[in-house]
Scaffold this motif. Sequence first.
Motif, PDB file in Angstrom:
ATOM      1  N   TYR A  86      30.831  42.987  39.570  1.00 50.37           N
ATOM      2  CA  TYR A  86      29.650  43.767  39.956  1.00 50.37           C
ATOM      3  C   TYR A  86      28.874  44.231  38.719  1.00 50.37           C
ATOM      4  O   TYR A  86      27.637  44.274  38.726  1.00 50.37           O
ATOM      5  N   LEU A  87      29.610  44.564  37.660  1.00 55.25           N
ATOM      6  CA  LEU A  87      28.941  44.964  36.420  1.00 55.25           C
ATOM      7  C   LEU A  87      28.117  43.806  35.866  1.00 55.25           C
ATOM      8  O   LEU A  87      26.971  43.994  35.415  1.00 55.25           O
ATOM      9  N   ALA A  88      28.678  42.590  35.915  1.00 57.10           N
ATOM     10  CA  ALA A  88      27.951  41.422  35.408  1.00 57.10           C
ATOM     11  C   ALA A  88      26.707  41.145  36.251  1.00 57.10           C
ATOM     12  O   ALA A  88      25.652  40.797  35.710  1.00 57.10           O
ATOM     13  N   TRP A  89      26.813  41.289  37.555  1.00 56.50           N
ATOM     14  CA  TRP A  89      25.642  41.107  38.417  1.00 56.50           C
ATOM     15  C   TRP A  89      24.546  42.104  38.061  1.00 56.50           C
ATOM     16  O   TRP A  89      23.367  41.746  37.960  1.00 56.50           O
ATOM     17  N   PHE A  90      24.936  43.348  37.880  1.00 57.48           N
ATOM     18  CA  PHE A  90      23.940  44.376  37.556  1.00 57.48           C
ATOM     19  C   PHE A  90      23.291  44.105  36.201  1.00 57.48           C
ATOM     20  O   PHE A  90      22.058  44.140  36.070  1.00 57.48           O
ATOM     21  N   VAL A  91      24.123  43.809  35.196  1.00 56.83           N
ATOM     22  CA  VAL A  91      23.590  43.567  33.848  1.00 56.83           C
ATOM     23  C   VAL A  91      22.675  42.349  33.837  1.00 56.83           C
ATOM     24  O   VAL A  91      21.618  42.348  33.191  1.00 56.83           O
ATOM     25  N   GLY A  92      23.034  41.297  34.563  1.00 54.67           N
ATOM     26  CA  GLY A  92      22.192  40.111  34.594  1.00 54.67           C
ATOM     27  C   GLY A  92      20.918  40.288  35.386  1.00 54.67           C
ATOM     28  O   GLY A  92      19.891  39.647  35.096  1.00 54.67           O
ATOM     29  N   SER A  93      20.938  41.182  36.379  1.00 55.76           N
ATOM     30  CA  SER A  93      19.761  41.370  37.237  1.00 55.76           C
ATOM     31  C   SER A  93      18.707  42.262  36.604  1.00 55.76           C
ATOM     32  O   SER A  93      17.513  42.102  36.874  1.00 55.76           O
ATOM     33  N   VAL A  94      19.116  43.217  35.769  1.00 52.23           N
ATOM     34  CA  VAL A  94      18.156  44.178  35.217  1.00 52.23           C
ATOM     35  C   VAL A  94      17.020  43.496  34.449  1.00 52.23           C
ATOM     36  O   VAL A  94      15.837  43.708  34.752  1.00 52.23           O
ATOM     37  N   PRO A  95      17.299  42.669  33.438  1.00 53.89           N
ATOM     38  CA  PRO A  95      16.175  42.062  32.698  1.00 53.89           C
ATOM     39  C   PRO A  95      15.374  41.083  33.558  1.00 53.89           C
ATOM     40  O   PRO A  95      14.163  40.948  33.381  1.00 53.89           O
ATOM     41  N   THR A  96      16.048  40.391  34.488  1.00 60.09           N
ATOM     42  CA  THR A  96      15.329  39.425  35.322  1.00 60.09           C
ATOM     43  C   THR A  96      14.328  40.128  36.222  1.00 60.09           C
ATOM     44  O   THR A  96      13.159  39.726  36.325  1.00 60.09           O
ATOM     45  N   ILE A  97      14.757  41.187  36.881  1.00 60.39           N
ATOM     46  CA  ILE A  97      13.855  41.913  37.775  1.00 60.39           C
ATOM     47  C   ILE A  97      12.790  42.651  36.967  1.00 60.39           C
ATOM     48  O   ILE A  97      11.651  42.796  37.425  1.00 60.39           O
ATOM     49  N   ALA A  98      13.139  43.104  35.772  1.00 64.76           N
ATOM     50  CA  ALA A  98      12.116  43.710  34.919  1.00 64.76           C
ATOM     51  C   ALA A  98      11.007  42.706  34.613  1.00 64.76           C
ATOM     52  O   ALA A  98       9.819  43.067  34.584  1.00 64.76           O
TER      53      ALA A  98
END
Length: 495
Positions: A166-178
């Motif tokens: 879940y941590l990896a999903w969150f970390v990977g999603s932050v810059p993409t959605i930004a």
Amino acid sequence: MMPLLLALHALALALAALGVVPAGGPPIFYAFLLPFSLTHAAGRFGARRAALLFGATFAVTLAAELFGTNVGLFGARYAYAPAAWAPLPGGFILAAVPCMWFMMMYPSYVVARLMVGRRAHAAIAVVGALVMTAWDVVLDPTAVAAGLWRWSGGTPSLLDIPLENYLAWFVGSVPTIALYSVVDRDDEPTLHPVAAYGAVALYYAATSAPGVGLAALAAMGAPAALAVARALARRAPRPAVLRLAPEWAGPPAPGDVGRLRRADFLRHPVKNHFVNSLHVVVAHGERYMIANIRRVRARLRSPELGRQADWFVAQEASHAAEHRRFSAQLARLGYDVGRLDRLCRFAGQRLLPRVLGARLNMAVTVAIEHWTACVAEIVLRDRLLADLDPAARRLVEWHCFEELEHRAVAFDVWRDVCGSYLVRLAGMAIGVQLIALLSLYGLVSFLAQDRQLLSWRAWREGLRFFYLREALVVRTLPRALALARPGFHPTAGFC
């Protein structure tokens, strides 16, 4: 095209839920979600930018997949089971998973954009990453149970999936959605992607094991519902001017309350018993808030604010007395108010004062006062209780009117003695949920005592009152969440 693809997406999920389309093995019931997300994104960003965003999402996801399967994600590794994806070739997996990320990343971005309400890139990135990760809270346990992949190592957490995932999903999603937020335009997106995201939540809620189904409703359904509520609230016409009514000047006479009978509540059971639950809950809430104000009264630096705090205490004490009088009449009519009364007393006089410190208790008071003011303004402005008995209606409307008079006092007191933004957020999370849960428990209890809990008439009235016609919950929730804005003050506009 977009409505058609959305309808096909919902149809595919429905057929999978009914067993017509196989739900095990490769997730082919997602077949229409990717073209829907691509089409909507192209209409939103333009075809070139949508293609670039798809490429960026694909590249980030592919890198994460290669890293996670070969090296591991913060110590946790996973491996796909090619046999479970048959008859699709093994190379299909590395191509399919990044496409699945985009098909849900874009709806997650739209949900976050509508929840935040403006182009605040950092906030949208964090919220969107949480919304995207919420999908994996449901997806990963389901896929592991279906044998699509398996985990090794890591720290077991929610639904036995490693926390590192879940941590990896969150970390990977932050810059993409930004990145999505940066290239987007200023006007709000439509609700179609929210519907697509919500359809996925409903599918998992209907077909998964109980734990996963509840996670789908809580982790995915709640953000989708909040996004819809906030979007509809912003698109609603500007509220009419609040016109004062003479009957708001004071509570009903004791004789008027004493003439109420159980039959008076059955004409509109949901509205009446929602109000009846508030009589019990609010009486204890007033006592809790008075104690919190008195606890910090000596620390106030402004004599004027001290006088306002004393006025607040006097008004709330008067409200609590009237609500207790009404609750006593409910008991005389044969309603069991004792269980709800004991629960509220435990929460307000024992649990919160002992567990929370003075500053956090004061922040909870601010949240309760703000929620009450939001409800009060909607109830008075639109006369939502006009069809109730005058004695029941007058007490609530008088209280609502006086709530609006002192709506900023608790916030000003809290700001003078604390002012921490994080404490305010914590108080909001505790206060709003506590009031909602206690009120819901009271409503269900009173409806059950009148044998209205399974009544279609009561359910229809509840849906209209809370979500559809009067839409009290839909209209109150986004206004109540305005408390989370850093520069918030209760007097700055409508709730």
